[in-house]
Scaffold this active site. Structure first.
Site, short mmCIF file in Angstrom:
data_model
loop_
_atom_site.label_atom_id
_atom_site.label_comp_id
_atom_site.label_asym_id
_atom_site.label_seq_id
_atom_site.Cartn_x
_atom_site.Cartn_y
_atom_site.Cartn_z
N CYS A 268 0.40 0.37 4.15
CA CYS A 268 -0.58 1.33 3.71
C CYS A 268 -1.98 1.05 3.68
O CYS A 268 -2.25 -0.14 3.88
CB CYS A 268 -0.08 1.91 2.67
N GLY B 48 -1.51 3.67 7.97
CA GLY B 48 -0.29 4.18 7.75
C GLY B 48 -0.32 5.68 8.05
O GLY B 48 -1.21 6.35 7.88
N ASN C 69 -0.74 -1.12 -1.91
CA ASN C 69 -0.59 -1.93 -0.46
C ASN C 69 -0.12 -2.98 -0.87
O ASN C 69 -0.72 -4.11 -1.37
CB ASN C 69 -1.83 -1.75 0.21
N ASP D 226 -3.63 -7.94 25.28
CA ASP D 226 -3.26 -7.22 24.31
C ASP D 226 -3.52 -8.04 23.01
O ASP D 226 -3.60 -9.46 23.00
CB ASP D 226 -1.60 -6.95 24.40
N ASP D 227 -3.54 -7.36 21.91
CA ASP D 227 -3.85 -8.09 20.63
C ASP D 227 -2.71 -8.86 20.10
O ASP D 227 -2.93 -10.06 19.58
CB ASP D 227 -4.20 -7.27 19.53
N CYS E 65 7.21 -11.49 7.84
CA CYS E 65 6.53 -11.47 6.71
C CYS E 65 7.29 -10.48 5.55
O CYS E 65 7.92 -9.46 5.67
CB CYS E 65 5.22 -10.42 7.12
N CYS F 85 -3.07 -16.65 4.97
CA CYS F 85 -1.45 -16.70 4.75
C CYS F 85 -1.29 -16.72 6.56
O CYS F 85 -1.87 -15.76 7.10
CB CYS F 85 -0.86 -15.48 4.40
#
Length: 517
Positions: A30, A57, A131, A378-379, A415, A465
């Protein structure tokens, strides 16, 4: 026109509808937004802030407004433009507001998963927009239930709201309740909370989930948001990031900041730079667009290829594709056109629509790609399903070769801090070698940016992270939380133990605070 604004009651809703099948991208759960601006139309400011954060989101949206006496909320499934009418916004005057847009993940569907989440603390209504993901929410929820505290959903957001209520009732201050709660929560979170006359914003002690602070240009108030692009549309000037572990309170008494819990090892989500944030946002003092452009340049250095044209997978792959073309000297062109009017739907797709797949969103420009050797940038590549469809689309349009390049390293680990990563067995890089990925998606070659290359492109001096790339998790993951999430032979590396407070029961946390004071 009748307004659908609701008070502290549950409206009728279309709960239980099936969410669409996951696509080939990671999705953050979100975006959050909050504003304190007496005399301004805070509901509409929040509406436009959520429009700016819609990419974070697309399954549900909500706004809560405090008018000095009570809190009103309107939330439902759908895009921001689908949930709110002009009548809704006109019926929500006030001085403070928070908003939320959500990407639905498995296990939390329907109206009750839409936010802001409403809760009562004695006779005070609070609305919480969250979030992130709390990895210890199940044990906390069980303890609260054992104490007789009722729940209306199984979301971690409601657990946070009920914890805040529990501690506030005993500490007699909402800020105290938030601080006690932060000491017990484990995971990544950025939260915005409103009561009838105040705005609160707070962030996890590692700073995993993003939250920024801005000031309205006319000096009329303050704004907090997941990204700086939402500050821009609200007419606010960026001030700073909300610090890890910090609580901000804004009310008629002014602006106040204090530490709710001790900051820990910085661990900003690196995927904000890779994919989540809009390219026009700024993170850690750097333009997201320029970071991605540099990622494309580095990708060209690490994975060179002999080709005629560089194209992007729009829109998220475009900055990296431009950087790749600039560094490689291969011309950049538009080979794929995106249909920008394809929104998420709550109707389960038919088999025919599944087979159409990516054609609903993308179409190849045959006159551009025909007879060309293409570099398709692409990302990221997560599950591989979309990449395979696009490669096939381009070759059907006449491309002689398609060389796929990912501007992020291989995503090999799940994740647990607020991203909808599937179980590890659905991550293509965790299951296949580079050659197997190439064959699976039908490309002529495949290349990924190295983790070292990515770190060379993001701002220095910021802790990140990187668990989705290397399995090193900054917040310890309870085994009950990740049971059966990993493939055989994979074992997560928890870099930090959980806090001592998070293991205590609620009464012990209260007693600890009394001793410290």
């Amino acid at each position: 026109m009748t307004s659908n604004v609701e008070k502290y009651v549950r409206p009728s809703a279309s709960a239980g509808q099936d969410a669409p099948e996951p696509d080939d991208k990671l999705h953050e759960e979100c975006g959050v937004f909050g504003v304190w601006a007496p005399g301004r139309d805070v509901a509409r400011i929040t509406y436009f802030g959520l429009r700016a954060l819609q990419h974070r989101g697309q399954d549900s949206a909500g706004i809560a407004v405090g008018d000095g006496k009570t809190v009103l909320v309107r939330k439902d499934l759908g895009l921001v433009t689908q949930v709110f009418t002009d009548a809704d916004l006109s019926a929500m005057p006030g001085k403070v507001a928070c908003g939320h847009c959500r990407y639905g993940t498995a296990g939390a569907k329907g109206w009750e998963s839409a936010q802001p989440h409403l809760s009562m603390i004695n006779d005070v209504i609070i609305a919480l927009a969250h979030n992130g993901t709390l990895v210890n929410f199940d044990s906390l929820r069980h303890e609260l239930i054992e104490m007789g505290i009722p729940f209306r959903s199984n979301t971690d957001s409601e657990v946070a709201a009920k914890l805040i209520g529990y501690f506030t009732q005993r500490g007699h201050r909402l800020r105290t309740g938030i601080a006690h709660t932060m000491r017990m929560l484990e995971g990544g979170y950025a939260m915005v909370l409103v009561r009838e006359n105040a705005l609160y914003a707070f962030r996890d002690p590692h700073g995993i989930r993003p939250l920024v602070l801005g000031k309205l240009d006319d000096g009329a108030g303050w704004v907090v948001a997941s990204e700086t692009c939402a500050l821009d549309i609200a007419g606010a000037t960026y001030v700073r990031e909300v610090a890890p572990g910090e609580i901000i309170r804004i009310s008629d008494d002014g602006f106040r900041s204090e530490m709710g819990c001790r900051p820990r090892t910085p661990a900003n989500c690196i995927f904000e730079h890779v994919y989540f944030s809009r390219p026009d946002s700024v993170k850690d003092g750097s333009s997201i667009y320029l970071v991605r452009h540099n990622m494309g340049r580095r990708l060209a250095q690490e994975t060179p290829v002999d080709a005629d044209l560089v194209i992007s997978v729009p829109d998220s792959g475009t900055p990296a594709a431009e950087g790749f073309a600039e560094e490689s000297g291969i011309p950049y062109g538009t080979g794929l056109i995106k249909n920008r009017y394809v929104a998420r739907t709550f109707i389960a797709p038919t088999q025919e629509l599944r087979e159409m797949g990516v054609r609903l969103k993308l179409n190849a420009l045959a006159d551009v790609v025909r007879g060309k050797r293409l570099v398709m940038v692409d990302d990221s590549i997560v599950r591989g399903t979309t990449s395979a469809q696009i490669v096939r689309l381009l070759k059907e349009a006449g491309a002689t070769e398609v060389h796929v390049r990912s501007a992020s390293p291989m995503v090999t680990w799940p994740c647990f801090y607020g991203i909808d990563t599937a179980d590890q067995d659905q991550l293509i890089a965790a299951n296949m070698t580079l050659e197997e990925i190439r064959d699976h998606i039908g490309a002529d070659s495949v290349g990924f940016l190295s983790l070292e290359g990515l770190m060379a492109c993001v701002p220095e001096g910021v802790g990140y992270c990187k668990a989705c790339f290397n399995g090193e998790y900054p917040v310890a993951i309870p085994r009950t939380f990740y049971e059966e999430k990993f493939l055989p032979g994979y074992e997560p590396n928890n870099l930090n133990p959980v806090s001592a407070e998070s293991k205590m029961n609620l009464e012990d946390v209260l007693n600890l605070e009394e001793k410290e004071n």
